[in-house]
Design an enzyme around this catalytic site. Sequence first.
Site, PDB file in Angstrom:
ATOM      1  CB  SER A 108       8.343   5.147   5.618  1.00 34.10           C
ATOM      2  OG  SER A 108       8.208   3.780   5.263  1.00 34.10           O
ATOM      3  CG  ASP A 162       2.432  -2.548  -0.458  1.00 39.14           C
ATOM      4  OD1 ASP A 162       3.097  -2.977  -1.424  1.00 39.14           O
ATOM      5  OD2 ASP A 162       1.483  -3.196   0.046  1.00 39.14           O
ATOM      6  CD  GLU A 163       4.389   3.098   5.355  1.00 42.48           C
ATOM      7  OE1 GLU A 163       3.532   2.907   6.227  1.00 42.48           O
ATOM      8  OE2 GLU A 163       5.554   3.459   5.633  1.00 42.48           O
ATOM      9  CG  LEU A 164      10.720   2.081  -0.381  1.00 41.89           C
ATOM     10  CD1 LEU A 164      11.243   3.420   0.145  1.00 41.89           C
ATOM     11  CD2 LEU A 164      11.720   0.970  -0.105  1.00 41.89           C
ATOM     12  CB  ILE A 184       8.006   6.919  -0.422  1.00 39.24           C
ATOM     13  CG1 ILE A 184       7.134   7.059   0.828  1.00 39.24           C
ATOM     14  CG2 ILE A 184       9.236   7.816  -0.341  1.00 39.24           C
ATOM     15  CD1 ILE A 184       7.755   6.488   2.092  1.00 39.24           C
TER      16      ILE A 184
END
Length: 172
Positions: free
Chosen positions: A30, A98-100, A103
């Site tokens: 990421s 949003d990825e974080l 995750i």
Amino acid sequence: MILVRYEYEIIQKIVESTVKSPPRYDVFLSFCGEDTRYSFTGFLYHALRREGFKIFMDDEGLEGGNQISQTLLKAIEKSRLSIVVLSENYGYSTWCLDELVKIMECKKNNNQLVWPIFYKIEQSDVSNQTKSYCKAMKAHEDRFGKESESVQKWRSALSEVALVKGDHYQRK
């Protein structure tokens, strides 16, 4: 003969479940493309590949729309480790944030490993959301509203990832 057949059936079930399950990634990367795609993160990707790791890295860049794609969400879920390269502009990207969030959900719910790398920033800038992270969160609040669920999740995920033991890269 019955024991052999029973063993065969167990082995067959294991093989079938392994073959049917989608491929996993060793590492999900990421990162903010404009900051590190062609430098640090790109070099990290190639170094990990040389060592035989199966890496998910968004090679095309994220374009269009305001929502993270299902492909990325699934890749995060199927990864054993997420390396989060937190750079100066990471906090401005709703895609990265949003990825974080995903995750950190996988870390909490699936015991996925997370390894933050603070690239040319201080860990405290992420945890306290100061400097560029303060400006980024302010911009998101202006766009989505201070009480927005997304903004609250992003702030929380940034605070959480900053607490995870990681590495610092400060070369100027």
